[in-house]
Design an enzyme around this catalytic site. Structure first.
Site, PDB file in Angstrom:
ATOM      1  N   GLU A 369       0.831  -1.221   0.000  1.00 28.82           N
ATOM      2  CA  GLU A 369       0.000   0.000   0.000  1.00 28.82           C
ATOM      3  C   GLU A 369       0.857   1.259   0.000  1.00 28.82           C
ATOM      4  OE1 GLU A 369      -4.053  -1.756   1.999  1.00 28.82           O
ATOM      5  OE2 GLU A 369      -3.019  -0.097   3.024  1.00 28.82           O
ATOM      6  N   ASN A 424      -5.127  -5.292  -1.882  1.00 29.15           N
ATOM      7  CA  ASN A 424      -5.769  -5.321  -0.562  1.00 29.15           C
ATOM      8  C   ASN A 424      -7.124  -4.653  -0.725  1.00 29.15           C
ATOM      9  OD1 ASN A 424      -3.201  -6.136   0.145  1.00 29.15           O
ATOM     10  ND2 ASN A 424      -2.717  -4.299   1.334  1.00 29.15           N
ATOM     11  N   LYS A 525      -9.038  -7.859  13.265  1.00 33.22           N
ATOM     12  CA  LYS A 525      -9.458  -8.605  12.064  1.00 33.22           C
ATOM     13  C   LYS A 525      -9.010 -10.070  12.132  1.00 33.22           C
ATOM     14  CE  LYS A 525      -9.754  -4.707   8.953  1.00 33.22           C
ATOM     15  NZ  LYS A 525      -9.180  -3.727   9.946  1.00 33.22           N
TER      16      LYS A 525
END
Ligand code: GCU
Length: 732
Positions: A369, A424, A525
């Site tokens: 990212e 992602n 998560k």
């Protein structure tokens, strides 16, 4: 002979940024610690984003009997993030990077009495990655520190923390054989190399020796089914010796058919892992790693993304032994730093040098990212090109890849750099609807049929204390996380071209900047809690889909005991083809199916629920309650949704229930919304810029309802009501 000693005890720790002389003088007043150690095990896991990021000292005396060999080296397997090693006050080495090993030679600098002083810092800076990311940057000597004593003639120890031996197997599937090239580096004239019982004496030229061994009827390293390992050894006349395990396998990726192992289709389906634990931080030991591997094997995953940095050698060893295919990466993450280029190259060189022999590793990840907080400019592109070339120069046997943020345009030039790519995506959690994931991959695959694409992160936060009969996005319930993963599992099964998919994340982990979902300092998560004691329902979903070895049946919702509905859904996950449900001992129904089995039962009082599938069974107790159990609710504003449900609104006028594109299509309503978005994006800087001028993302957001955008942006109840009142004043 080579003598290796682990220096775990007798360290003094000083939590202060001091000159070396002062650190040595006051060491006795320091805290007595044993290694591995991190100073952020508590403040790095309790939220507030205020953990100690600074410089500290570890000081220890070295006794004469520890310094046995003609030459002595210090090996540090992990010092986060930047370290300097001093011996008797003299600086030996500085190392920038918190996740790879480095060594320093002590020989020639030893005295009667010897004091080792190591300063370690996890301070903020603009040259060493990571600096901006969603996990705690623990500081400390969090892996083993060893003394390595060797004869004068010995294998290389210092360069990039090398193991001194490199093995490159090249498999010929048709001939069922492998050509194994063994290389070593040493200050000797010849090396005795042994592979599979064959020993050869190999001359060393300019400190390098190389030989090729042929393995007929090669026993392949064949994933979880048969992760066979060979060993290569090298020995010098001086007695120094090194050895490494290796595996013979082939990998390849096809844009249409996905990943292949040893010539057969082998879709990579698994999870990601961070290297930390509740209360321990990243100062883990072998038992911790082994327990994590046991959970991964139970889940039935065949691949792991070891994020976002180099993990412990012990863990790559476990992946070799268990046949888990690994995505390995460096922490070049979120924000590109123009002064950080050298550090990315150093971290990648050390990652490849130190992990090259692991058969489990299939790809090198260049970055994660990196365009989330940085524009795609020439400096960023050049940094990636250099990394990509470095990988190919050092390792012609593996592919390079990248994990891209959801808002990166799919025609971005950066996607052309690595061999393969992954995205992602968090549709259905951070934004939008789950189905937008399906749309994204369908669009991408249709637009770029020749590109290999994967799914490097996806997930939803769940606090096992929170529950709902009708779960919804961002309610942090265990039920919503399970629903989310049911969707993604189906989405993935329908798209076999995805070369690899990795759930974010197998375990909850520390992100000290987080305070949400009823917990502080944690990203929730995980399919398993941070302390590894609780498997959330979604864990059992993947076990049902991936683990075909142990028959099992799992009743979801065990922690959702108190239910205030007349009827309730009983969900069962199983890797068996039929499940029978009993309520209070009475057989209610039997269902044929795959992975997910749903039943609906009336709720009157206290009920004992039992599910059976073959010899496997599971039970739980639930009860009917008159009032909703408030302790199950995280998002108190959830009731807002009720306030906004259809029958409260005037359908002839606009409302926050309309999608962004519907509102923008009307000049009046559009003006209201744009004004609000301008205000919101003003506070969100670079992410908003990236969103604003990204046509693909604008299209995606257009399909979202204003209310979910507002809730996504954390808007409070009052301002949502206020905006809705304005929109209800505008006729459609
Ligand atoms: C990102 C990022 C992860 C992070 C995750 C999340 O995609 O790569 O490091 O933890 O999102 O927000 O949970």
């Amino acid at each position: 002979m080579r003598d290796v000693r682990v220096l775990s005890g007798d360290w003094r720790f000083l939590k202060a940024d001091l000159p070396v002389e002062t650190a040595m003088r006051y060491a006795e007043q320091g805290e007595a610690v044993t290694l591995p150690n991190t100073w952020n095990a508590e403040d790095g896991q309790d939220g507030g984003n205020d953990y100690y990021r600074g410089r500290c000292w570890y000081v220890r005396e070295l006794s004469a009997e520890e310094l046995t060999g003609e030459r002595v080296f210090l090996e540090i397997s992990g010092a986060a993030m930047t370290a300097e090693v001093y011996l008797n006050g003299k600086k030996l080495v500085r190392h920038e990077g918190g996740y790879s090993a480095f060594r320093a030679e002590l020989t020639g600098r030893l005295a009667e009495r010897n004091t080792l002083a190591i300063s370690v810092s996890n301070e903020d800076n603009d040259t060493v990655y990571p600096q901006k990311a969603d996990f705690t940057f623990y500081g400390g000597l969090y892996r083993e520190v060893r003394l390595i004593s060797v004869p004068a003639e010995h294998f290389e120890l210092v360069k990039d923390g090398t193991p001194g031996i490199k093995v490159t197997p090249s498999v010929d599937l048709d001939k069922h054989s492998a050509a194994v090239t063994v290389e070593t580096w040493q200050n000797a004239d010849a090396v005795e190399m042994t592979v599979n019982g064959e020993t050869r004496r190999v001359p060393s030229v300019d400190g390098h020796a190389q030989a090729e061994f042929i393995l007929e009827n090669v026993h392949l390293w064949n994933g979880t089914e048969d992760p066979f390992l060979y060993t290569a050894e090298a020995r010098l006349d001086s007695g120094d010796a090194v050895s490494t395990r290796f595996g013979c396998r082939t990998f390849r990726c096809d844009p249409e058919k996905g990943f292949f192992l040893n010539g057969r289709s082998y879709p990579l389906r698994g999870v990601s892992r961070h290297q930390d634990r509740k209360r321990k931080g990243n100062a883990l030991n072998l038992e911790d790693h082994e327990e994590d591997m046991a959970i991964i094997r139970e889940l039935g995953a065949n691949t792991l993304r070891l994020a976002h940095y180099q993990h412990a050698q012990e863990f790559y060893d476990l992946c070799d032994e268990n046949g888990i295919v690994v995505w390995a990466e460096i922490p070049y993450i979120t924000m590109h730093m123009k002064n950080g280029r050298e550090n990315t190259l150093t971290q990648m060189r050390e990652l490849i040098t130190q992990c090259y022999n692991h058969p489990c590793i299939a790809v090198w990840g260049l970055s994660n990212e990196i365009t989330a907080a940085s524009a795609v400019n020439e400096d960023l592109l050049e940094n990636h090109r250099l990394l990509n070339d470095l990988c190919h120069r050092m390792d012609s046997t593996r592919l390079t890849t990248m994990a891209n943020v959801f808002m990166l345009e799919t025609d971005s030039p950066i996607l052309e750099i690595p061999d393969i790519n992954s995205y992602n995506l968090y549709f259905g959690w951070y934004l939008g609807e789950m189905s937008q994931t399906d749309e994204f991959f369908d669009e991408y695959h249709a637009k770029y049929p020749d590109r290999v694409i994967g799914f490097s992160e996806y997930g939803a936060d769940a606090n096992p204390a929170f529950h709902a009969e009708h779960p919804e996005r961002s309610d942090y319930t265990e039920e919503y996380q399970a629903l989310y993963h049911e969707h993604m599992l189906r989405m993935i099964e329908e798209r076999p071209y995805l070369w690899a998919t990795h759930v974010w994340n197998l375990f909850d982990f520390a992100a000290d900047g987080r305070d949400e979902g009823g917990k502080h300092g944690e990203n929730q998560k995980g399919l398993v809690t941070f302390d590894r004691t609780l498997r959330k329902d979604a864990f059992w979903l993947y076990k049902a889909a991936w683990n075909k070895r142990e028959p099992f049946v799992h009743l979801c919702g065990k922690r959702y005991e108190n239910r205030c509905t007349e009827k309730t859904e009983i969900k069962v996950y199983s890797n068996q083809s039929s499940v029978t449900l009993y309520v209070d001992g009475v057989r209610i129904a039997e269902q044929e199916g795959k992975t997910v089995f749903c039943f609906s039962i009336p709720l009157v009082g206290e009920h004992l629920i039992r599910a059976e599938a073959g010899n496997a069974s599971d039970t739980m107790c639930i009860r009917r309650v008159s009032q909703p159990d408030e302790s199950y609710l995280y998002n108190k504003s959830a009731t807002v949704v009720n306030w906004f449900d259809q029958d409260g609104l005037n359908p002839d006028c606009f409302s926050v229930q309309d999608t962004l594109s519907e509102l923008r299509a009307n000049p009046q309503a559009g003006a209201v919304v744009n004004a609000m978005m301008e205000k919101a994006s003003a506070s969100r800087g670079d992410v908003a810029d990236a969103v604003k001028d990204n046509p693909a993302l604008q299209r995606m957001m257009g399909r979202m309802t204003l209310i979910s955008l507002l809730k996504q942006g954390g808007a409070d109840e009052e301002s949502i009501k206020q905006l809705n009142r304005v929109l209800q004043g505008i006729k459609k």
